[in-house]
Scaffold this motif. Sequence first.
Motif, PDB file in Angstrom:
ATOM      1  N   ARG A 185      33.869   0.424  18.780  1.00 17.78           N
ATOM      2  CA  ARG A 185      33.278   0.809  20.061  1.00 17.78           C
ATOM      3  C   ARG A 185      32.170   1.835  19.853  1.00 17.78           C
ATOM      4  O   ARG A 185      31.093   1.756  20.465  1.00 17.78           O
ATOM      5  CB  ARG A 185      34.352   1.382  21.002  1.00 17.78           C
ATOM      6  N   LEU A 186      32.425   2.815  18.982  1.00 18.35           N
ATOM      7  CA  LEU A 186      31.406   3.845  18.737  1.00 18.35           C
ATOM      8  C   LEU A 186      30.122   3.226  18.186  1.00 18.35           C
ATOM      9  O   LEU A 186      29.032   3.722  18.425  1.00 18.35           O
ATOM     10  CB  LEU A 186      31.934   4.900  17.756  1.00 18.35           C
ATOM     11  N   ARG A 187      30.291   2.130  17.446  1.00 21.94           N
ATOM     12  CA  ARG A 187      29.137   1.442  16.854  1.00 21.94           C
ATOM     13  C   ARG A 187      28.206   0.891  17.942  1.00 21.94           C
ATOM     14  O   ARG A 187      27.028   0.643  17.688  1.00 21.94           O
ATOM     15  CB  ARG A 187      29.690   0.325  15.968  1.00 21.94           C
ATOM     16  N   GLN A 220      31.420  16.255  19.829  1.00 20.04           N
ATOM     17  CA  GLN A 220      32.203  15.391  18.942  1.00 20.04           C
ATOM     18  C   GLN A 220      33.092  16.228  18.021  1.00 20.04           C
ATOM     19  O   GLN A 220      34.255  15.895  17.784  1.00 20.04           O
ATOM     20  CB  GLN A 220      31.246  14.498  18.124  1.00 20.04           C
ATOM     21  N   TYR A 246      26.665  11.435  24.378  1.00 17.67           N
ATOM     22  CA  TYR A 246      25.861  10.661  23.420  1.00 17.67           C
ATOM     23  C   TYR A 246      24.513  10.240  24.026  1.00 17.67           C
ATOM     24  O   TYR A 246      23.653   9.763  23.313  1.00 17.67           O
ATOM     25  CB  TYR A 246      26.586   9.375  22.988  1.00 17.67           C
ATOM     26  N   PHE A 298      28.761  11.530  13.617  1.00 19.17           N
ATOM     27  CA  PHE A 298      30.201  11.245  13.610  1.00 19.17           C
ATOM     28  C   PHE A 298      30.842  11.810  12.334  1.00 19.17           C
ATOM     29  O   PHE A 298      31.882  12.480  12.387  1.00 19.17           O
ATOM     30  CB  PHE A 298      30.403   9.732  13.705  1.00 19.17           C
ATOM     31  N   THR A 350      27.508   2.536  20.688  1.00 14.94           N
ATOM     32  CA  THR A 350      26.925   3.677  21.410  1.00 14.94           C
ATOM     33  C   THR A 350      25.813   4.293  20.551  1.00 14.94           C
ATOM     34  O   THR A 350      25.741   4.025  19.348  1.00 14.94           O
ATOM     35  CB  THR A 350      27.982   4.767  21.689  1.00 14.94           C
ATOM     36  N   THR A 409      31.727  10.563  25.728  1.00 17.54           N
ATOM     37  CA  THR A 409      30.749   9.478  25.551  1.00 17.54           C
ATOM     38  C   THR A 409      29.450   9.801  26.290  1.00 17.54           C
ATOM     39  O   THR A 409      28.361   9.470  25.819  1.00 17.54           O
ATOM     40  CB  THR A 409      31.344   8.138  26.028  1.00 17.54           C
ATOM     41  N   LEU A 465      25.739   7.153  19.360  1.00 17.14           N
ATOM     42  CA  LEU A 465      26.228   8.226  18.487  1.00 17.14           C
ATOM     43  C   LEU A 465      25.845   7.884  17.041  1.00 17.14           C
ATOM     44  O   LEU A 465      26.340   6.899  16.488  1.00 17.14           O
ATOM     45  CB  LEU A 465      27.752   8.348  18.592  1.00 17.14           C
TER      46      LEU A 465
END
Lengths: 282, 243
Positions: free
Chosen positions: B86-88, B8, A93, B97, B90, A90, B92
């Motif tokens: 959760r990734l949404r 990733q 990022y 992805f 951040t 994380t 990223l």
Amino acid sequence: MDFGSTTAVHDVSFELRFGEVLTIVGPNGAGKTTSLTTLLGFRRPTAGMVELHGLNPVAHLPQVTALTGAMLQDGGVWAPMTPAQVISLTASYYRHPRSGADLIDRLALGSVANTPWRRLSGGEKQRTLLALALVGQPRVLILDEPTSGVDPEGRDVIRELIREEKALGRAIVLTTHELDEAERVADQVCVVSHGRTILAGRLSELTRSTDVIIQTDHDLSTCGQPPVGGHINGRTLRGPGHDADFLARATAWLASLQINVTSISSSHSLESVYRQAVDGDS
Amino acid sequence: MMKTLIAQSAAEIRMTLRRGETLLLTVLIPLGLLVFFTEVAVIATPDARRIDFLTPGIMSLAVLSTSLVALSISTGFERSYGVLKRLRTTPLPMRTFITAKIVSIVVTELIQIVAIVTVAVLLGWNPHTSASSLALIVLALLLASAACAGIGLFLAGRLAAEINLAAANGLYLILLLSSGMVIPTTSLPGPFSALSHLIPSGALSDILHRATTGRSLTVIDLVSLSVWAIAAPLLAVRTFRVD
């Protein structure tokens, strides 16, 4: 905010300042989580305006997410990943991430840093999710029930971290069911019920009372008439704070009855303020 | 950006290769079917040698198992467990992805193809090889991977994880039996034989079969595969929900 024909949130307003904690409290289904996910740009509001960092979170998602750390109730991690791995991933990022080792240390995750997510306890998962919310050094932190399912020691760690992050100037919004929790960390409180704000303000103002509240060790309901201006409720005697003589009359009356005073205060608990607001709304 | 993509992609590859059920589905089952149906004469194949029919079919099965089934199941559970949600939150980017997932698929398929070709050669496979046939094989594999990934992500983005698991496995079985992978499409009842060219796995099997046996390509296969490769990912993008 509508879901089909159901309006989940229709009048929730708050403004957040840096270096402060805003706590959203309310019954289950009141619209707390929907308010947070709308703030994070998960859905476009059907009416009204949502801004984070002065930006529309739906239209400017990359900019908003780069400046915001979020911990959602149902946010998860890949089952085989360990806290150390997912914090490191994380961190990649973000442009200026925080040290993963520091977060693991601060959140007392050292003993499980290399344990797969699927084997972590509920509290360890919550602390890992909080670490993930913090790793990007966000200006705004959005936490949906951060201490839910966490043991007392873990709660202390999380509360302490929230205080530290607040001291660093971060703006923090958190939801909780626990009013004691809210009272410990909040600067501002927003009580939500049936999708709208029914009470909002600074904690110190909401809990300030115009009454003097005297707690005793005896049931006062059988002691006859209280002093002028006083009201009895079980072991509590309440009277007007602006009447300078009330406290003297009350303590003299209690002394004549040989009743001990256990506390004298001039503020409500958040719980009593909350109950009054929610009961009035239902 | 590149640092994020590398991190990733590495994480995706590591998780894919460590997932036991994925290895069973993507490597062991295809190799097992290749060896079994080559060595045991339970099906009549259109080619003189069974290995010449089975190898391109098993290569198609490898694409189907990785790009559709494994991707769909893993993404469905990522969605169910709140990973995508959760990734949404951040920074990223979704494209990073998805690119990382594509890298993971390509790496897995490379491993599969190398393993299948190695075992097939050991079993006596001697394919027709030319620059044009190799180029056609690579193109068909890429188009089929995009088509299957689109279908897999469409299912994962709409269905509950457990239902998606059942749907992806059911689809795997149906496509395995109806796409000319181990059972020749000429053995299928009338219209099903023609329909097999209209599904991505059937079109891929036919293209690979023709390319490796030196026969000319049929336009319908390439058109069908191309349409699926564009339409399925678009459908997935338009309908995918992270929560």
